[in-house]
Enzyme design. Structure first.
Site, mmCIF file in Angstrom:
data_model
loop_
_atom_site.group_PDB
_atom_site.id
_atom_site.type_symbol
_atom_site.label_atom_id
_atom_site.label_comp_id
_atom_site.label_asym_id
_atom_site.label_seq_id
_atom_site.Cartn_x
_atom_site.Cartn_y
_atom_site.Cartn_z
ATOM 1 N N ALA A 66 36.492 60.865 40.926
ATOM 2 C CA ALA A 66 35.351 61.459 40.223
ATOM 3 C C ALA A 66 35.866 62.484 39.216
ATOM 4 O O ALA A 66 36.911 63.105 39.430
ATOM 5 C CB ALA A 66 34.425 62.128 41.222
ATOM 6 N N GLY A 109 37.038 58.782 44.408
ATOM 7 C CA GLY A 109 35.938 57.888 44.009
ATOM 8 C C GLY A 109 36.452 56.587 43.411
ATOM 9 O O GLY A 109 35.787 55.549 43.497
ATOM 10 N N GLU A 112 37.030 54.536 46.313
ATOM 11 C CA GLU A 112 35.724 54.071 46.830
ATOM 12 C C GLU A 112 35.178 52.926 45.976
ATOM 13 O O GLU A 112 34.619 51.963 46.491
ATOM 14 C CB GLU A 112 34.734 55.237 46.861
ATOM 15 C CG GLU A 112 35.108 56.257 47.921
ATOM 16 C CD GLU A 112 34.179 57.451 47.971
ATOM 17 O OE1 GLU A 112 34.003 58.096 46.930
ATOM 18 O OE2 GLU A 112 33.630 57.735 49.054
ATOM 19 N N GLU A 132 40.185 64.007 48.635
ATOM 20 C CA GLU A 132 38.998 64.871 48.718
ATOM 21 C C GLU A 132 39.178 66.075 49.630
ATOM 22 O O GLU A 132 38.760 67.185 49.307
ATOM 23 C CB GLU A 132 37.775 64.060 49.183
ATOM 24 C CG GLU A 132 37.112 63.232 48.086
ATOM 25 C CD GLU A 132 37.727 61.842 47.942
ATOM 26 O OE1 GLU A 132 38.878 61.649 48.380
ATOM 27 O OE2 GLU A 132 37.047 60.954 47.381
HETATM 28 N N1 DAK Z 1 38.852 64.463 36.883
HETATM 29 C C1 DAK Z 1 38.996 64.949 35.631
HETATM 30 N N2 DAK Z 1 40.108 64.809 34.901
HETATM 31 C C2 DAK Z 1 41.140 64.184 35.454
HETATM 32 C C3 DAK Z 1 41.080 63.663 36.762
HETATM 33 C C4 DAK Z 1 39.859 63.816 37.488
HETATM 34 N N3 DAK Z 1 39.704 63.319 38.718
HETATM 35 N N4 DAK Z 1 42.277 63.098 37.042
HETATM 36 C C5 DAK Z 1 43.041 63.245 35.950
HETATM 37 N N5 DAK Z 1 42.366 63.899 34.985
HETATM 38 C C6 DAK Z 1 42.849 64.240 33.649
HETATM 39 C C7 DAK Z 1 43.833 65.410 33.709
HETATM 40 O O1 DAK Z 1 43.149 66.643 33.776
HETATM 41 C C8 DAK Z 1 44.590 65.202 32.432
HETATM 42 O O2 DAK Z 1 43.791 65.693 31.359
HETATM 43 P P1 DAK Z 1 44.466 66.594 30.168
HETATM 44 O O3 DAK Z 1 45.083 67.747 30.844
HETATM 45 O O4 DAK Z 1 45.457 65.666 29.526
HETATM 46 O O5 DAK Z 1 43.288 66.916 29.290
HETATM 47 C C9 DAK Z 1 44.660 63.693 32.285
HETATM 48 O O6 DAK Z 1 43.606 63.179 33.122
HETATM 49 C C10 DAK Z 1 45.978 63.108 32.774
HETATM 50 O O7 DAK Z 1 46.231 63.609 34.067
HETATM 51 P P2 DAK Z 1 47.572 64.366 34.490
HETATM 52 O O8 DAK Z 1 48.183 65.064 33.301
HETATM 53 O O9 DAK Z 1 47.248 65.216 35.668
HETATM 54 O O10 DAK Z 1 48.499 63.147 34.887
HETATM 55 P P3 DAK Z 1 49.642 63.122 35.993
HETATM 56 O O11 DAK Z 1 50.282 61.774 35.886
HETATM 57 O O12 DAK Z 1 50.500 64.321 35.927
HETATM 58 O O13 DAK Z 1 48.859 63.199 37.393
HETATM 59 C C11 DAK Z 1 47.160 62.562 38.978
HETATM 60 C C12 DAK Z 1 48.003 62.157 37.736
HETATM 61 C C13 DAK Z 1 46.170 61.421 39.222
HETATM 62 C C14 DAK Z 1 48.088 62.673 40.191
HETATM 63 C C15 DAK Z 1 46.459 63.908 38.732
HETATM 64 O O14 DAK Z 1 45.802 63.827 37.460
HETATM 65 C C16 DAK Z 1 45.436 64.244 39.774
HETATM 66 O O15 DAK Z 1 45.780 64.727 40.864
HETATM 67 N N6 DAK Z 1 44.140 64.032 39.450
HETATM 68 C C17 DAK Z 1 43.041 64.406 40.308
HETATM 69 C C18 DAK Z 1 42.878 63.465 41.488
HETATM 70 C C19 DAK Z 1 41.669 63.843 42.294
HETATM 71 O O16 DAK Z 1 41.699 64.864 43.032
HETATM 72 N N7 DAK Z 1 40.537 63.127 42.078
HETATM 73 C C20 DAK Z 1 39.234 63.504 42.550
HETATM 74 C C21 DAK Z 1 39.021 63.205 44.031
HETATM 75 S S1 DAK Z 1 37.375 63.680 44.557
HETATM 76 C C22 DAK Z 1 30.074 61.330 44.126
HETATM 77 C C23 DAK Z 1 30.711 60.120 44.216
HETATM 78 C C24 DAK Z 1 32.094 60.099 44.351
HETATM 79 C C25 DAK Z 1 32.814 61.296 44.412
HETATM 80 C C26 DAK Z 1 32.154 62.492 44.321
HETATM 81 C C27 DAK Z 1 30.761 62.529 44.194
HETATM 82 N N8 DAK Z 1 28.626 61.383 43.981
HETATM 83 C C28 DAK Z 1 27.896 60.125 43.821
HETATM 84 C C29 DAK Z 1 27.911 62.619 43.851
HETATM 85 C C30 DAK Z 1 34.267 61.239 44.494
HETATM 86 C C31 DAK Z 1 35.058 62.381 44.541
HETATM 87 C C32 DAK Z 1 36.464 62.295 44.196
HETATM 88 O O17 DAK Z 1 36.944 61.327 43.666
#
Ligand code: DAK
Length: 258
Positions: A66, A109, A112, A132
């Site tokens: 997400a 997400g 998911e 998460e």
């Molecule tokens: N959200 C926003 N931006 C993201 C992102 C994310 N989840 N993942 C990556 N980006 C962005 C980074 O901020 C970066 O942007 P800039 O800095 O270049 O502007 C760009 O994508 C490239 O990422 P990185 O520079 O970080 O790239 P790396 O290769 O170094 O790292 C990474 C890749 C995937 C390991 C890292 O980006 C990372 O840890 N990302 C976050 C992973 C994460 O925690 N995802 C969210 C999990 S919670 C819902 C339904 C579903 C959900 C929630 C609510 N409802 C229906 C209400 C689900 C929740 C989740 O998914």
């Protein structure tokens, strides 16, 4: 299909491809994107000529989950009022085969969303994870439920609690994905699989999916009663007549989907 901001759709033969298209943000899922994905899927699900739907992501990753920037300001009331889970619930109602072609990061997400697919083909090097818990939340769009039904309680708790990265090989071993292919062959192999499904009678595939989904939720006896009704129903189809007639006449069947 035109008019989408965060996805691209294309048609190849009888297969529709939906491509997540926010590669610079690793296809992180904002609300509009989820709504676009399900809108496109439902449209393809209704189109007679489409036999399979492929879901994939542009760039180096399928999806990093997400969109954290969008989600961080949410509160319980805004989440309830947005009712965005209603969009996610609609994935369960798609009747045609959904084949996910995944690579890079498949997180949160994004994982998911991948678990909403019926078949998953992964490029080697793909990493899956539910991060998460590390953000102070938990999966809420089916992650704890679908993962547990696939891999069992023990592995699900381990992966969900730790957020550890799961390799494509481990995902294959635990039945999360169907196949690992070389990254450069991901779309070719996926389309090959989709084309194979396109030659099968669509009503059979549809009612098999319906019955298999029931097997996940129903006790065995009730599931078998449900299966039997679908089995009977197929004997009302033209494709059942055509399939069996073609066998007897030693020729290739010509299925119409009716
Ligand atoms: N959200 C926003 N931006 C993201 C992102 C994310 N989840 N993942 C990556 N980006 C962005 C980074 O901020 C970066 O942007 P800039 O800095 O270049 O502007 C760009 O994508 C490239 O990422 P990185 O520079 O970080 O790239 P790396 O290769 O170094 O790292 C990474 C890749 C995937 C390991 C890292 O980006 C990372 O840890 N990302 C976050 C992973 C994460 O925690 N995802 C969210 C999990 S919670 C819902 C339904 C579903 C959900 C929630 C609510 N409802 C229906 C209400 C689900 C929740 C989740 O998914």
């Amino acid at each position: 299909m035109n008019g989408f901001e965060f996805i691209e759709t294309t048609l190849t033969g009888n297969t529709a491809v939906i491509e997540l298209n926010r590669p610079r943000q690793l296809n992180s899922l904002n609300r509009k994107m989820v709504s676009e994905i399900i809108t496109a899927m439902e449209k393809f699900d209704r189109e007679e000529d489409i036999r399979a739907i492929v879901l994939t992501g542009r760039g180096r990753s399928f999806s990093a989950g997400a969109d954290i920037d969008e989600m961080m300001g949410d509160d319980p009331i805004s989440l309830e009022l947005l009712n965005q889970f209603a969009d996610w619930d609609r994935f369960s109602l798609i009747k045609k085969p959904i084949i996910g072609a995944v690579k890079g990061f498949v997180l949160g997400g994004g994982f998911e969303l991948a678990l909403c697919c019926d078949i998953l083909i992964a490029a080697s090097g793909t990493e899956f994870s539910f991060p998460e818990a590390g953000l102070g939340v938990m999966p809420g769009a089916g992650g704890t439920q679908r993962l547990t039904k696939l891999v069992g309680r023990t592995k699900a708790l381990e992966w969900l609690w730790t957020g550890e990265r799961i390799s494509a090989e481990t995902a294959l071993k635990h039945g999360v994905i169907n196949k690992i292919v070389a990254p450069e062959l991901l779309m070719e192999e996926t389309m090959k699989f989709a084309n194979r499904l396109a030659t099968q009678p669509p009503l059979s595939l549809r009612l098999i999916k319906d019955s298999v989904n029931k097997a996940v939720d129903y006790p065995l006896y009730e599931g078998m009663q449900y299966e039997r009704k679908n089995f009977y129903l197929l004997f009302a189809s033209q494709d059942q007549k055509e399939g069996m007639k073609a066998f007897v006449e030693k020729r290739k069947p010509d299925y119409t989907g009716k």
